[in-house]
Design an enzyme around this catalytic site. Sequence first.
Site, mmCIF file in Angstrom:
data_model
loop_
_atom_site.group_PDB
_atom_site.id
_atom_site.type_symbol
_atom_site.label_atom_id
_atom_site.label_comp_id
_atom_site.label_asym_id
_atom_site.label_seq_id
_atom_site.Cartn_x
_atom_site.Cartn_y
_atom_site.Cartn_z
ATOM 1 N N ASP A 407 0.861 -1.184 0.000
ATOM 2 C CA ASP A 407 0.000 0.000 0.000
ATOM 3 C C ASP A 407 0.898 1.234 0.000
ATOM 4 O O ASP A 407 2.107 1.150 0.215
ATOM 5 C CB ASP A 407 -0.885 -0.042 1.249
ATOM 6 C CG ASP A 407 -2.084 0.897 1.167
ATOM 7 O OD1 ASP A 407 -2.320 1.464 0.089
ATOM 8 O OD2 ASP A 407 -2.778 1.039 2.181
ATOM 9 N N GLU A 410 2.644 4.696 -4.221
ATOM 10 C CA GLU A 410 2.598 5.550 -5.425
ATOM 11 C C GLU A 410 3.940 6.238 -5.742
ATOM 12 O O GLU A 410 4.171 6.463 -6.939
ATOM 13 C CB GLU A 410 1.494 6.600 -5.275
ATOM 14 C CG GLU A 410 0.087 6.050 -5.367
ATOM 15 C CD GLU A 410 -0.310 5.191 -4.161
ATOM 16 O OE1 GLU A 410 -1.077 4.228 -4.347
ATOM 17 O OE2 GLU A 410 0.156 5.483 -3.048
ATOM 18 N N ASP A 485 -8.725 3.660 -2.434
ATOM 19 C CA ASP A 485 -9.581 4.128 -1.339
ATOM 20 C C ASP A 485 -10.885 4.729 -1.862
ATOM 21 O O ASP A 485 -11.021 5.948 -2.008
ATOM 22 C CB ASP A 485 -8.828 5.154 -0.489
ATOM 23 C CG ASP A 485 -7.655 4.532 0.244
ATOM 24 O OD1 ASP A 485 -7.604 3.296 0.344
ATOM 25 O OD2 ASP A 485 -6.787 5.286 0.724
#
Length: 801
Positions: A407, A410, A485
């Site tokens: 997670d 990015e 999300d």
Amino acid sequence: MIINTELEQKGNLFPSNIIAFKKDVDTLYFSTDNDVVLQLTVLRDSVLRFRYTTTGTFDKDFSYAITKYASTGYNQLTIEEDEINYIITTSKLICHIAKEDLKVSLYDAKDNELINQDEAGFHWEESYEFGGNIVKMSKASHDGESYYGLGDKPNHLNMKGKRYQNWVTDSYAYGKDTDPIYKAIPFYTGLHNKKAYGIFFDNTFRSYFDFSHERRNVTSFWADGGEMNYYFIYGPQMQDVIESYTDLTGKPHQLPPLWALGYHQCKWSYYPESKVKEITSTFRKLRIPCDAIYLDIDYMDGFRCFTWNKEYFPDPKRMVKELADDGFKTVAIIDPGIKIDKDYSVFREALEKDYFCKRADGPYMKGKVWPGECYFPDFTNPEVREWWSGLFQELIEDIGIKGVWNDMNEPAVMEVPNKTFPDDVRHNYEGNYCSHRKAHNVYGMQMARATYQGLKKYAYPKRPFVITRAAYSGTQRYTSTWTGDNVATWEHLWIANVQAQRMAMSGFSFAGSDIGGFAEQPQGELFTRWIQLGVFHPFCRVHSSGDHGDQEPWAFDEDVTDIVRKFIELRYQLLPYLYTAFWHHVDQGRPILKSLVLYDQEDVHTHYRTDEFIFGESILVCPILEQNARGRRMYIPRGNWYNYWTNEKVKGGKELWVDADIESMPIFIKEGAIIPKYPIQQYVDELDIDEVFLDVYFKQGKQVSTLFDDAEDGYDYTKGRYSLRTFKLSGKENALIIQQHKEGKYTTKYKTFNLKIYGLPFEVKEIQLDNEVIAISRLIVDEYSNIIIDKDFSELHIIGK
């Protein structure tokens, strides 16, 4: 005093006339008077690569996206020229390169029909701020042309009239039309005149795609730096385009273990251990199937990766084993941010080995994430990836964690305007040193790759299971993914449906959404409808932030629990069907979900449909996306389909109203299909399955179905120890013939098939099994009038009166 003249702002620059041509086996070079060179490589008859330089020489050729296993080779290559063009011909394509300005036109070699052509073509603009060029390509867009792909964009499947950018972004609670979000997949499929082609723009800088948004007859793509480097892939079927793109960027390196296709339960966060056990025991008590339980960041000691909070989890190895004994695989989260803490061994080791990303002037890249101030490993350095993969030894080999969830990769950075690293951060990029402008879109991909390598090493001989949030083209080789999300709203249910379809047509089938919504709290009806959709996504996980309430199947009311159980049970019944679809995906690159346009591109009614999709090869699914709905209008594709719930046969090629109260959703089975099913299990391998159900849907005509089996984990299937059964159904007015062909060396555990035949238009007079007439009274028929036969039959012949 010396005075310089002002820097000349040249604006867009274009190639001039071709002055030289050179051929080197499969690669052609076209050089222009102003030092532009087009390198055209023929990879396959239907796949051409176009690579441009504006300086006369090319930089080192390197790509994270392209797999070394990509197919190459062609049947025909001729090069001719006339006064206007160089003409390159393969067995599938004819490519014209204009001598005057290097513009490209591509034609179908069979009928000489134009497929795609440059408008302004390649052009560029010097980047005075960063150096290098902003590289651009514009192509003509025709009336009626449609565009699909680009990964997880949360809006309409058909991109005509829209503009997008690719910059991997942490997008908490994104909405419809938010752009960019978590993934950068610069590949799209164009469809015009019933012919499909694909363009993959392999450039990792921030890139942009305009599908007739700025100018209605022009489609363009460009990037803030790097090369104009794109692949043209011809179909003419959309599925052929997607399979070729997936071959180019890589199919998953192995099948997922079967348990990874079960139902997964996750929350931010389940802790302490007693809470985890409460959740898992409730699944078993209520008999709701579940295969995986997730541990979010709170299992760690102060959010330090590869550590455990001993207050919450005093003996993780014991806990993980006890969960495994109850049929639960444990999946743990790992983020990229490493807490700055000299007493933390992972931090110390990375610091000593100089594995962290640095700013341009030398300081380490420092950013705030969950642990507080962090440094970040440079996953574009192969030495760092090797080190990172080694960190999983204790987690996987000793403690027994079965999957890892990446997670925040990015990479996400909190409390900074751009949500990520500054542009000046430096990266190794496999020895091709560069700034974050170039490496940003692949950072999460390379973290997932390193994680995958660690799991593959330490989970052996079992298969790895990795899930990532961020991705670039090719990430599907290593990992599954989810759509980030999202929010517990009806709009997001629509978005989830669209995103999973788009990911599948972008080469990344193993995808799903946070069922029920990550942010906020769904009502029971929304949760129910989301489960109904989610069980038909390749990755099936409920996940929520936990800030607003509970989101387990029993968190609403008894009616919701019962419906949710029914659909999760359906997922488990269909596991052999889904596993077979994964086999085709891993073996051929075939998408597991098919939007209607991908299923039947010749039917123009499918080009703007978003809701309906094909799951695998033969199951049509249409989620209910509105509150208080007792049914909906949906489009049934051409052909005949059986309503799964009523067995009524309907003719497609039109819209129909379909009843679907809260306990149902529209599901149809293609006529002629043979759907394999398991008995309901609470988790994969709970039962020793000795019989597989085959639901047979009669068709007057022929249809082929398949069933793939292996050990459900491990690598023996790669050595031929698998079972691939091909069923050929042939239906006539008064007869039904099912022929079976088996290949592979694996002996399945089940002994018999239990056939249920739907839609048989005649009364049975005689049954022949492998050319032997079987008295109907001698057949093993169960209480539901199912026919039970040996799994290794060759031909079943049912004859009518």
